[in-house]
Motif scaffolding. Structure first.
Motif, PDB file in Angstrom:
ATOM      1  N   ALA A   1      28.226  18.600  41.861  1.00 43.70           N
ATOM      2  CA  ALA A   1      27.897  17.925  43.114  1.00 43.70           C
ATOM      3  C   ALA A   1      29.179  17.607  43.874  1.00 43.70           C
ATOM      4  N   TYR A   2      29.140  17.841  45.191  1.00 44.82           N
ATOM      5  CA  TYR A   2      30.314  17.621  46.032  1.00 44.82           C
ATOM      6  C   TYR A   2      29.945  16.770  47.248  1.00 44.82           C
ATOM      7  N   TYR A   3      30.923  15.977  47.675  1.00 39.57           N
ATOM      8  CA  TYR A   3      30.845  15.298  48.975  1.00 39.57           C
ATOM      9  C   TYR A   3      31.912  15.939  49.840  1.00 39.57           C
ATOM     10  N   GLY A   4      31.486  16.860  50.711  1.00 39.55           N
ATOM     11  CA  GLY A   4      32.477  17.672  51.411  1.00 39.55           C
ATOM     12  C   GLY A   4      33.180  18.554  50.392  1.00 39.55           C
ATOM     13  N   SER A   5      34.491  18.430  50.280  1.00 38.43           N
ATOM     14  CA  SER A   5      35.258  19.193  49.295  1.00 38.43           C
ATOM     15  C   SER A   5      35.584  18.369  48.046  1.00 38.43           C
ATOM     16  N   ILE A   6      35.113  17.124  48.004  1.00 38.09           N
ATOM     17  CA  ILE A   6      35.403  16.227  46.878  1.00 38.09           C
ATOM     18  C   ILE A   6      34.326  16.371  45.812  1.00 38.09           C
ATOM     19  N   GLU A   7      34.747  16.684  44.587  1.00 32.47           N
ATOM     20  CA  GLU A   7      33.775  16.801  43.495  1.00 32.47           C
ATOM     21  C   GLU A   7      33.317  15.425  43.053  1.00 32.47           C
ATOM     22  N   LEU A   8      32.003  15.239  42.971  1.00 26.26           N
ATOM     23  CA  LEU A   8      31.432  13.948  42.604  1.00 26.26           C
ATOM     24  C   LEU A   8      31.035  13.874  41.140  1.00 26.26           C
ATOM     25  N   GLY A   9      30.564  14.980  40.572  1.00 23.70           N
ATOM     26  CA  GLY A   9      30.112  14.925  39.190  1.00 23.70           C
ATOM     27  C   GLY A   9      29.198  16.082  38.852  1.00 23.70           C
ATOM     28  N   ASP A  10      28.390  15.883  37.806  1.00 20.76           N
ATOM     29  CA  ASP A  10      27.577  16.961  37.259  1.00 20.76           C
ATOM     30  C   ASP A  10      26.113  16.556  37.160  1.00 20.76           C
TER      31      ASP A  10
ATOM     32  N   HIS B   1      22.932  19.072  52.101  1.00 17.83           N
ATOM     33  CA  HIS B   1      22.293  18.054  52.936  1.00 17.83           C
ATOM     34  C   HIS B   1      23.246  17.644  54.043  1.00 17.83           C
ATOM     35  N   PHE B   2      22.729  17.648  55.279  1.00 18.08           N
ATOM     36  CA  PHE B   2      23.521  17.290  56.450  1.00 18.08           C
ATOM     37  C   PHE B   2      22.937  16.045  57.108  1.00 18.08           C
ATOM     38  N   SER B   3      23.813  15.170  57.573  1.00 19.78           N
ATOM     39  CA  SER B   3      23.410  14.000  58.345  1.00 19.78           C
ATOM     40  C   SER B   3      24.159  14.008  59.668  1.00 19.78           C
ATOM     41  N   LYS B   4      23.412  14.075  60.766  1.00 22.77           N
ATOM     42  CA  LYS B   4      23.987  14.143  62.110  1.00 22.77           C
ATOM     43  C   LYS B   4      24.983  15.298  62.223  1.00 22.77           C
ATOM     44  N   GLY B   5      24.641  16.420  61.606  1.00 18.82           N
ATOM     45  CA  GLY B   5      25.449  17.626  61.709  1.00 18.82           C
ATOM     46  C   GLY B   5      26.603  17.727  60.747  1.00 18.82           C
ATOM     47  N   SER B   6      26.866  16.664  59.992  1.00 21.97           N
ATOM     48  CA  SER B   6      27.984  16.669  59.052  1.00 21.97           C
ATOM     49  C   SER B   6      27.462  16.796  57.624  1.00 21.97           C
ATOM     50  N   LYS B   7      28.061  17.705  56.831  1.00 21.08           N
ATOM     51  CA  LYS B   7      27.614  17.899  55.458  1.00 21.08           C
ATOM     52  C   LYS B   7      27.937  16.664  54.618  1.00 21.08           C
ATOM     53  N   GLN B   8      26.901  16.088  54.001  1.00 14.78           N
ATOM     54  CA  GLN B   8      27.061  14.891  53.191  1.00 14.78           C
ATOM     55  C   GLN B   8      27.028  15.185  51.692  1.00 14.78           C
ATOM     56  N   LEU B   9      26.257  16.188  51.310  1.00 10.34           N
ATOM     57  CA  LEU B   9      26.084  16.478  49.890  1.00 10.34           C
ATOM     58  C   LEU B   9      25.927  17.976  49.688  1.00 10.34           C
ATOM     59  N   ASP B  10      26.594  18.494  48.671  1.00 10.56           N
ATOM     60  CA  ASP B  10      26.504  19.913  48.362  1.00 10.56           C
ATOM     61  C   ASP B  10      26.394  20.052  46.849  1.00 10.56           C
ATOM     62  N   ILE B  11      25.326  20.642  46.370  1.00 12.03           N
ATOM     63  CA  ILE B  11      25.084  20.820  44.941  1.00 12.03           C
ATOM     64  C   ILE B  11      25.060  22.305  44.642  1.00 12.03           C
ATOM     65  N   GLN B  12      25.867  22.743  43.668  1.00 11.78           N
ATOM     66  CA  GLN B  12      26.016  24.169  43.406  1.00 11.78           C
ATOM     67  C   GLN B  12      25.848  24.473  41.918  1.00 11.78           C
TER      68      GLN B  12
ATOM     69  N   GLY C   1      30.315  10.056  40.620  1.00 10.43           N
ATOM     70  CA  GLY C   1      31.109   8.890  40.980  1.00 10.43           C
ATOM     71  C   GLY C   1      32.139   9.223  42.033  1.00 10.43           C
ATOM     72  N   LEU C   2      32.568   8.203  42.748  1.00 13.88           N
ATOM     73  CA  LEU C   2      33.603   8.353  43.768  1.00 13.88           C
ATOM     74  C   LEU C   2      34.367   7.036  43.843  1.00 13.88           C
ATOM     75  N   LEU C   3      35.670   7.093  43.518  1.00 13.89           N
ATOM     76  CA  LEU C   3      36.497   5.889  43.469  1.00 13.89           C
ATOM     77  C   LEU C   3      35.872   4.887  42.504  1.00 13.89           C
ATOM     78  N   MET C   4      35.461   3.714  42.984  1.00 19.12           N
ATOM     79  CA  MET C   4      34.891   2.677  42.113  1.00 19.12           C
ATOM     80  C   MET C   4      33.373   2.761  42.024  1.00 19.12           C
ATOM     81  N   LEU C   5      32.774   3.748  42.676  1.00 14.70           N
ATOM     82  CA  LEU C   5      31.322   3.874  42.700  1.00 14.70           C
ATOM     83  C   LEU C   5      30.853   4.828  41.611  1.00 14.70           C
ATOM     84  N   SER C   6      29.721   4.504  40.995  1.00 12.80           N
ATOM     85  CA  SER C   6      29.178   5.363  39.950  1.00 12.80           C
ATOM     86  C   SER C   6      27.651   5.372  40.022  1.00 12.80           C
ATOM     87  N   ASP C   7      27.079   6.462  39.553  1.00 13.57           N
ATOM     88  CA  ASP C   7      25.624   6.594  39.550  1.00 13.57           C
ATOM     89  C   ASP C   7      25.230   7.522  38.408  1.00 13.57           C
TER      90      ASP C   7
END
Length: 318
Positions: A52-61, A234-245, A83-89
């Motif tokens: 899972a990615y947020y833009g080009s930032i890898e978030l997790g698996d 997934h795009f919000s207002k034209g900007s990619k928010q989430l990318d799962i590959q 997770g991203l910085l101090m956030l986790s899910d």
């Protein structure tokens, strides 16, 4: 990877099933027979892992698992850690269901979420014999009317893949999610070659239909992998928010070839369906204006007592 169906699923009483013909399909539609074994390919035991990615930032698996079964009961599993910085899910989902007359029938769904913010659990028991759906979300319980064509948010993905293969249209689904019955329509966009960590695939591109274009969700599925999801964006207002590959996958058995889709025909079917749906919605709006005193909700939302909540939890656990 996801996210639903109002039309009846195909009945697999014979080994060959023809493309369903209904009011949204014209007389020139070409019937294409698809074998029962081909339609059931998505139920081949398999695992699929994703990044899972947020833009080009890898978030997790994330990982999906459909274990082998010889009992007629299926367990579909999902787990993710991002997770991203101090956030986790972290999430763990399990869907238990059966196969009846070519349609997947849910009977239990559990969703555990932990991480930053409030932890919560969602549990749903589909009590067909009682004609109710018992659901608990964030410690709040409701009892909904049972519906024949209804799914949970996890196993609906398998039904979706089966319906694409069997040419069941429209791709419209209802599912119980967060104490509500949500309805989704899906549109077939076209064919596209996709390259991800898991390989390069010839895919069919789909879109989640929404009234607003502020949020858009697209996903790509590979016919040669029984329409396994390859990518979701997934795009919000034209900007990619989430990318799962897709990063890895494994099927316990070899998969047979699946007939290709006629994209132009698919677009004609979808346009006719949405036009018909719009007319029905307009007619319903007019009828509501005439019958001001009449309220006929599709689903009842009965509050559940504390004792009933404990009984439902026990039903889900057992």
């Amino acid at each position: 990877m996801m996210v639903s169906f109002s039309a009846t699923s195909s009945t697999l009483s014979a080994d060959l099933v023809s493309t369903p013909q209904n009011s949204i399909q014209d007389d020139t539609s070409v019937k294409q027979a698809v074998s029962k074994s081909t339609i059931l390919l998505p139920l081949t035991p398999h695992t699929a892992q994703y990044k899972a990615y947020y833009g080009s930032i890898e978030l997790g698996d994330a990982k999906y698992t459909l274990p082998a079964t010889d009992s007629g009961y299926y367990n579909y599993l999902f787990e993710s850690e991002v997770g991203l910085l101090m956030l986790s899910d972290e999430r763990k989902l399990q869907s238990d269901f059966t196969l009846e007359n070519g349609k997947l029938v849910p009977f239990r769904y559990v969703h555990y979420r932990t991480g930053t913010g409030s932890d919560y659990t969602e549990q749903t028991a589909f009590a067909k014999s009682q004609n109710f759906i018992h659901t608990i979300y964030k410690q709040e319980a409701l009892k909904l009317d049972y519906q024949e064509l209804i799914f949970d948010p996890l196993m609906v993905q398998l039904q979706f893949r089966m319906d694409v293969i069997s040419n069941k249209r429209p791709l419209n689904y209802k599912m119980v999610k967060e104490k509500e019955v949500d309805e989704y329509d899906f549109k077939i966009i076209g064919n596209e070659t996709i390259t991800v960590a898991g390989g390069t695939f010839e895919t069919v591109k789909f879109e989640v239909v929404r009234e607003s274009t502020k949020r858009q969700t697209f996903f790509w599925m590979a016919p040669k992998l029984a329409y396994l999801p390859i990518r979701l964006s997934h795009f919000s207002k034209g900007s990619k928010q989430l990318d799962i590959q897709l990063s890895q996958y494994h099927f316990d058995k070899p998969l047979t070839d699946i007939p290709s889709l006629d994209i132009d025909h698919e677009k004609r079917i979808f346009d006719a369906y949405m036009a018909e749906k719009s007319l029905i919605k307009q007619a319903g709006t007019v009828e509501e204006g005439i019958s001001d005193d009449e309220d006929l909700p599709e689903v009842s939302h009965d509050e559940i007592s504390e004792k009933e909540m404990l009984d439902i939890k026990k039903m889900v656990v057992d």
